[in-house]
Design an enzyme around this catalytic site. Structure first.
Site, PDB file in Angstrom:
ATOM      1  N   GLY A 277       0.952  -1.257   0.159  1.00 23.82           N
ATOM      2  CA  GLY A 277      -0.086   0.055   0.079  1.00 23.82           C
ATOM      3  C   GLY A 277       0.775   1.333  -0.068  1.00 23.82           C
TER       4      GLY A 277
ATOM      5  N   ILE B 263      -4.425 -10.157  -4.785  1.00 24.05           N
ATOM      6  CA  ILE B 263      -4.733 -10.528  -3.400  1.00 24.05           C
ATOM      7  C   ILE B 263      -6.181 -10.995  -3.564  1.00 24.05           C
ATOM      8  CG2 ILE B 263      -5.298 -10.266  -1.061  1.00 24.05           C
ATOM      9  CD1 ILE B 263      -2.879  -8.305  -0.918  1.00 24.05           C
TER      10      ILE B 263
ATOM     11  N   ARG C 173     -13.076  -1.139 -10.542  1.00 26.96           N
ATOM     12  CA  ARG C 173     -13.144  -0.112 -11.442  1.00 26.96           C
ATOM     13  C   ARG C 173     -13.240  -0.602 -12.971  1.00 26.96           C
ATOM     14  NH1 ARG C 173      -6.971   2.167 -10.414  1.00 26.96           N
ATOM     15  NH2 ARG C 173      -6.802   0.214 -10.308  1.00 26.96           N
TER      16      ARG C 173
ATOM     17  N   ARG D 262      -7.891  -1.621   3.620  1.00 29.79           N
ATOM     18  CA  ARG D 262      -7.582  -0.633   4.646  1.00 29.79           C
ATOM     19  C   ARG D 262      -8.562  -0.178   5.480  1.00 29.79           C
ATOM     20  NH1 ARG D 262      -3.150  -1.775   3.991  1.00 29.79           N
ATOM     21  NH2 ARG D 262      -1.260  -0.575   3.003  1.00 29.79           N
TER      22      ARG D 262
ATOM     23  N   GLU E 171      -5.220   2.681  13.618  1.00 28.99           N
ATOM     24  CA  GLU E 171      -4.296   1.614  14.179  1.00 28.99           C
ATOM     25  C   GLU E 171      -3.293   2.004  14.984  1.00 28.99           C
ATOM     26  OE1 GLU E 171      -3.306  -0.544  10.576  1.00 28.99           O
ATOM     27  OE2 GLU E 171      -5.283  -1.001  10.060  1.00 28.99           O
TER      28      GLU E 171
ATOM     29  N   HIS F 138      -3.846  -6.099  12.189  1.00 31.56           N
ATOM     30  CA  HIS F 138      -3.259  -5.829  10.841  1.00 31.56           C
ATOM     31  C   HIS F 138      -2.103  -6.809  10.548  1.00 31.56           C
ATOM     32  CE1 HIS F 138      -2.675  -2.601   7.607  1.00 31.56           C
ATOM     33  NE2 HIS F 138      -2.340  -3.700   6.986  1.00 31.56           N
ATOM     34  N   ILE F 139      -2.482  -8.012  10.484  1.00 34.13           N
ATOM     35  CA  ILE F 139      -1.249  -9.075  10.288  1.00 34.13           C
ATOM     36  C   ILE F 139      -1.436  -9.948   9.036  1.00 34.13           C
ATOM     37  CG2 ILE F 139      -1.065  -9.421  12.799  1.00 34.13           C
ATOM     38  CD1 ILE F 139      -2.888 -11.808  12.664  1.00 34.13           C
TER      39      ILE F 139
ATOM     40  N   SER G   3       0.204  -9.877   6.452  1.00 36.62           N
ATOM     41  CA  SER G   3       1.485 -10.306   5.864  1.00 36.62           C
ATOM     42  C   SER G   3       2.349 -10.871   6.871  1.00 36.62           C
ATOM     43  CB  SER G   3       2.057  -9.178   5.034  1.00 36.62           C
ATOM     44  OG  SER G   3       2.682  -8.044   5.889  1.00 36.62           O
TER      45      SER G   3
END
Length: 328
Positions: free
Chosen positions: A84, A164, A185, A245, A274, A293-294, A296
């Protein structure tokens, strides 16, 4: 003969071993590093980048005009330890001719695995079940106790069928998902063919999906995408998962949808802010599973990310092609 001046590199926190080793071996660089896993305070960040030729940052570091001004004219490369880039002021960076490195691809599998884990954890109410074992609530068997929702014969909607999103669909297909929908999109017929996924408007995806996984990038168009209208269109048996996000979701509207039973449950690996304050109302709900937020967070993935981020930085400083450059 006068020795060449070393290029200053500022790193906003400790790196996993492979990235650390790559920087240590760079004889043309002088590396300065913030030596704490906690996010670097803004004041220290602004002081640390002064005169830097390269910056290796995290997604928690806001690289804006003020920081770029603090760095000065030497700054040539910003390398972020993330896929990101919403924490980077890209227009400002582009206007200064600064190159940007990022880490797509290498975290796809780990993030997709986490998304599926979070979906299963949420729809089968695993945190609630574990708590019942621990607090003595498990007294006997009954037909509907701790029942959740299964993936077999279901419709799964994916918001954002990128790398992803595709990896998530690939992992969910063997669970017997009957139908995949996706929104974004533009249609991606070649990518969607593997799952026979249908490109639909976001409103149709919300209305027809039993499970929704959000895996899109944060852009002006996706900020607040999942709000009151979105949740009102969802089934009251539907499960919502966000691994993109936090700002893609209006959390107040999500709380109301969960608390009122408008939707069945939600699983979040990302929030705003966060970390989420302990007083946040979402944390009071049994039907909301929140992770820190784990996506990765596997040893292999984080090591690979750190090596790619370091190599992006070094290549950019040396005027060479980056292994993974964001084209501005």
């Amino acid at each position: 003969m006068k020795a060449a001046r070393l290029m200053k590199v500022f790193v906003t926190g400790p790196l996993p071993a492979e990235g650390r080793a790559a920087l240590a071996q760079a004889k043309d660089c002088e590396v300065e590093q913030w030596n704490s896993d906690d996010p670097i305070p803004r004041k220290d960040l602004e002081e640390g980048v002064v005169g830097a030729h390269g910056l290796l940052c995290r997604l928690t570091d806001r690289v804006d005009k003020k920081l770029l001004d603090a760095a000065g004219a030497n700054l040539r490369v910003v390398s972020t330890l993330s896929v990101g880039v919403d924490h980077l002021a890209l227009d400002e960076i582009k206007s200064r001719g600064i190159r940007v490195g990022y880490t797509p691809g290498v975290l796809t599998d780990a993030t997709a695995e986490l998304a599926v884990s979070l979906l299963l954890t949420t729809c089968r109410r695993l945190p609630e079940a574990i708590e019942e074992v621990k607090n003595g609530g498990w007294s006997s068997w009954s037909p509907l106790w701790m029942c959740g929702y299964g993936l077999s014969q279901s419709t799964v909607g994916i918001v954002g069928l990128g790398r992803i999103g595709q990896a998530i669909a690939r992992r969910l297909k063997p669970f017997g998902v009957q139908r995949f929908l996706y929104a974004g999109r533009q249609p991606k017929p070649q990518e969607a063919a593997e799952f026979q996924a249908e490109f639909v408007p976001i409103t149709q995806l919300a209305a027809e999906s039993d499970f929704i996984v959000v895996s899109c990038s944060l852009t002006p168009a996706t900020r607040g995408l999942c709000g009151k209208d979105f949740f009102q269109k969802m089934k009251n048996t539907a499960v919502f998962v966000n691994i993109s996000r936090g700002d893609v979701v209006n959390q107040e509207d999500l709380y109301q949808a969960l608390a009122s039973g408008q939707i069945a449950a939600a699983g979040l690996d990302v929030t705003t802010p966060e970390p989420l304050p302990l007083s946040h109302p979402l944390l009071t709900l049994k039907n909301c599973v929140i992770l820190p937020h784990i996506g990765s967070a596997t040893y292999k993935t984080r090591n690979t990310m750190s090596l790619l981020a370091a190599n992006n930085l070094l290549a950019g400083l040396r005027g060479e092609p980056m292994p993974s450059e964001l084209k501005l």
